[in-house]
Structures are given as structure tokens and as C-alpha cells.
Design a protein around this motif. Sequence first.
Motif, short mmCIF file in Angstrom:
data_model
loop_
_atom_site.label_atom_id
_atom_site.label_comp_id
_atom_site.label_asym_id
_atom_site.label_seq_id
_atom_site.Cartn_x
_atom_site.Cartn_y
_atom_site.Cartn_z
N ALA A 6 2.83 0.15 8.42
CA ALA A 6 3.41 1.45 8.06
C ALA A 6 2.61 2.11 6.94
O ALA A 6 2.35 3.32 6.98
N LEU A 7 2.21 1.31 5.96
CA LEU A 7 1.41 1.86 4.85
C LEU A 7 0.04 2.31 5.32
O LEU A 7 -0.47 3.37 4.92
N LEU A 8 -0.58 1.52 6.19
CA LEU A 8 -1.91 1.88 6.69
C LEU A 8 -1.85 3.17 7.51
O LEU A 8 -2.72 4.05 7.37
N ILE A 9 -0.83 3.31 8.33
CA ILE A 9 -0.69 4.51 9.16
C ILE A 9 -0.35 5.72 8.29
O ILE A 9 -0.91 6.82 8.47
N THR A 10 0.57 5.54 7.35
CA THR A 10 0.97 6.64 6.48
C THR A 10 -0.21 7.14 5.65
O THR A 10 -0.44 8.35 5.52
N GLY A 11 -0.96 6.20 5.07
CA GLY A 11 -2.12 6.59 4.27
C GLY A 11 -3.16 7.33 5.09
O GLY A 11 -3.71 8.35 4.64
N ALA A 12 -3.43 6.84 6.29
CA ALA A 12 -4.40 7.51 7.16
C ALA A 12 -3.93 8.92 7.52
O ALA A 12 -4.73 9.86 7.57
N ALA A 13 -2.63 9.08 7.77
CA ALA A 13 -2.09 10.39 8.12
C ALA A 13 -2.22 11.36 6.95
O ALA A 13 -2.59 12.54 7.13
N LEU A 14 -1.93 10.90 5.75
CA LEU A 14 -2.05 11.77 4.57
C LEU A 14 -3.49 12.22 4.37
O LEU A 14 -3.74 13.37 3.98
N GLN A 55 -5.59 7.20 0.29
CA GLN A 55 -6.51 6.07 0.07
C GLN A 55 -5.78 4.91 -0.60
O GLN A 55 -5.89 3.75 -0.16
N TRP A 56 -5.03 5.19 -1.64
CA TRP A 56 -4.35 4.12 -2.38
C TRP A 56 -3.18 3.54 -1.61
O TRP A 56 -2.88 2.33 -1.75
N ILE A 57 -2.52 4.33 -0.81
CA ILE A 57 -1.45 3.79 0.04
C ILE A 57 -2.04 2.81 1.06
O ILE A 57 -1.48 1.72 1.29
N GLN A 58 -3.18 3.17 1.63
CA GLN A 58 -3.83 2.25 2.57
C GLN A 58 -4.32 0.99 1.85
O GLN A 58 -4.20 -0.12 2.39
N ILE A 59 -4.85 1.14 0.66
CA ILE A 59 -5.28 -0.03 -0.11
C ILE A 59 -4.10 -0.97 -0.34
O ILE A 59 -4.23 -2.20 -0.21
N THR A 60 -2.94 -0.40 -0.66
CA THR A 60 -1.74 -1.23 -0.85
C THR A 60 -1.38 -1.98 0.43
O THR A 60 -0.99 -3.15 0.40
N GLY A 61 -1.52 -1.30 1.56
CA GLY A 61 -1.27 -1.97 2.84
C GLY A 61 -2.20 -3.14 3.06
O GLY A 61 -1.78 -4.21 3.53
N TRP A 62 -3.48 -2.99 2.72
CA TRP A 62 -4.44 -4.08 2.87
C TRP A 62 -4.12 -5.21 1.90
O TRP A 62 -4.31 -6.39 2.23
N TRP A 63 -3.68 -4.86 0.69
CA TRP A 63 -3.27 -5.91 -0.25
C TRP A 63 -2.15 -6.77 0.33
O TRP A 63 -2.17 -7.99 0.21
N MET A 64 -1.19 -6.12 0.96
CA MET A 64 -0.08 -6.86 1.56
C MET A 64 -0.57 -7.73 2.71
O MET A 64 -0.12 -8.87 2.89
N LEU A 65 -1.52 -7.21 3.47
CA LEU A 65 -2.05 -7.98 4.60
C LEU A 65 -2.80 -9.22 4.13
O LEU A 65 -2.81 -10.25 4.83
#
Length: 343
Positions: A6-14, A55-65
Amino acid sequence: MPVCLALLITGAALRQIDRAHFAPRRPYAAEAARLIALQRTRANDLTPVLLLSGQWIQITGWWMLADHGTLPATVAAAAVAVHFRHLQEISHAAVHGVLARTARTNQLLAEIGAHHPLGLGPLPARRLRHVRDHHPNATLDRDPNLAELRRAGLRPGTTRAAYALALVHPLTPRGILATVAGLATHLRGTGAWHRAAALAAVAAAAYTAGGWPALIYGLFIPRLLLYPQLAWMSLLVEHTWFDPEHRTGTPAHIEAGRCLRLYPRNRALAAVAAATWLPYGDLHHYAHSAHPGLRWNYLPAVERHLAPPHYTPDGLLLGTDTVARRHHQALAATTAAPHPEMV
């Protein structure tokens, strides 16, 4: 895992909102004056905020992964390094005053969104080094980037082994020490307290999102190893550093003699580079050098309007017509007959 996605998709959309905002009425090819006029009508302070936030929302998603095993952590390390490289180029647009609408917002967004959390130096210092010292002097002895390449071992008389190490300089012990020393310098300079606090906050956020795997694979490895290597690769392909064709005339004509354009005939590799290590117009560095006041959204259009640059290699390392081969041949030739600008 669902939250990661969800974070990766949201960040990419933003991030796409900024792209969509600057897309209307953009021509396929046009002169710089027309594109600058269009750019001014679309300039704003909101979409850059969404771009950096994405960018930072996607980074957070990768951190969780990263907390889901060794393979996901390895993927996260590579992905976060790419995001750090993207943040560097977004702040580069701010250095030229074309990220946001106002100068104050350009500086604020670049400092908060990139320079502070990545431990980079103050934006005004980067602006002086890049705009004042590099752009007018690219490939000349006065260029600080050329001096940096030489310090890494890219100089006349370099052996093949030393040259190969220089191409991966940030991954070598000497390069890692240079990266750490740079971080330490920035933490002792102007605004050191704010930068230290920002780095601590990023580390805390990474640990909160994914524990030790996120801290190691999602922050330390990308920041100290992978992102510096991506930035180094970008520097290598910006100019014909060691054999420029020195010219006089218009800015575009001058830059055509000392710039290169990577992957001009391979759309697939060009797309991969633009999405990873040459983002936000860095693939079109020739067009940027000729017209540094253009935002990255318009660089492909002005590049199609310009005459081709001096050198258009098919690859960085792989193939017969590569940047690495060209640089090595130029350094070898310089050993035999030094160019006035190289002594």
C-alpha cells in the motif's frame, strides 16, 4: 506485507501528480524559450511537496519489506538506493531554482526532503559548487567534478587495474572512507545540529518500520555504498571528461562538444536508466547543460530540438562503444600527448 504494498503504490501515485501537472501542452520537440514560457505557467509549490512525500512514503514501504527475509531486504537495499539517487536529482532541480515556484520553497524543500535526511551539505554551498564552479567550467581544470574524478584515480597513466577500481570508487575502502568523511564534514558545518537530528530521525524511522534489517539494508548499505555508486556512475556519463571538443559559440554548441548522451539508440536501456540511476532529466544532461533553467519535464523536448552532442555511447560498461572504454582511451592518449587543459 499488504501495508508495504500500500505504501509503495501510494508513494508512486503521489509522484505521478507532479509529472501529470507538467504534461499539458508539452510539445514533442521545441526551442528552449517556448518551453521556459510553458514551464512558468505550470510552476507551483504543491506538486514538488507531493513528489518528495511520495519518495519517502515508498522508502518507508521498502523499510517494512526489509524485515521479511534476506531476499526482500536485498531488494529493499537496491530500491532505497535508487530513491536516494532520485532525491539527489530532485534537489539538483532546486539548486537551479526549477523544482518549485519560489526560491524560498526550492531551498526549503531540498533541505528538508533531501539534504538534511541524507546528510548532504547545505544547499547554498552545493549551488555555488555546481552552478558557479561546474557549469561554466565543465571538463576544464577549474571544474571541481573533474578534480574529484582525478582524486579517485581517473588520470593519465592509470593502470588497467587502477582504472577498473576507479569506476567503482565508492565501493572501495578508499571510496567508503571518502563517503564517511563527507558525512562527518557536513555534520560539523553550518546547520550541523539540524542535519544530525534529521539523520537520527531517519534512522529511528527505519528501525521503527522494519527493525535492524531496515536500518542495515534500508539505510546504512544504501547510503554508504549503493547510492554513492549510482551517483558516481551518473557523474561518469555526464561529460567527455578527458577528451572534450573545445568550442566557442552558443551555449548549446559549446555543450555539444563536451557532453555525451547515453543510450541514444536503445529505448529500453534508456528507460531503465531514467527510472533508476539517471532520473529526473539526468539522462538528458546535454540538454540540461545547454539550458540549465529548464525543469526535467522539458529536457527531452529541447534535446530533440538541439544538434546531437559530441559523443553518443551505447553503454556505460557493456558493449564496444561504451563510456568506460572512451574514458580509458582518452586517458591513454593523454599520456602520450597531454591536452593543454589536462596538465
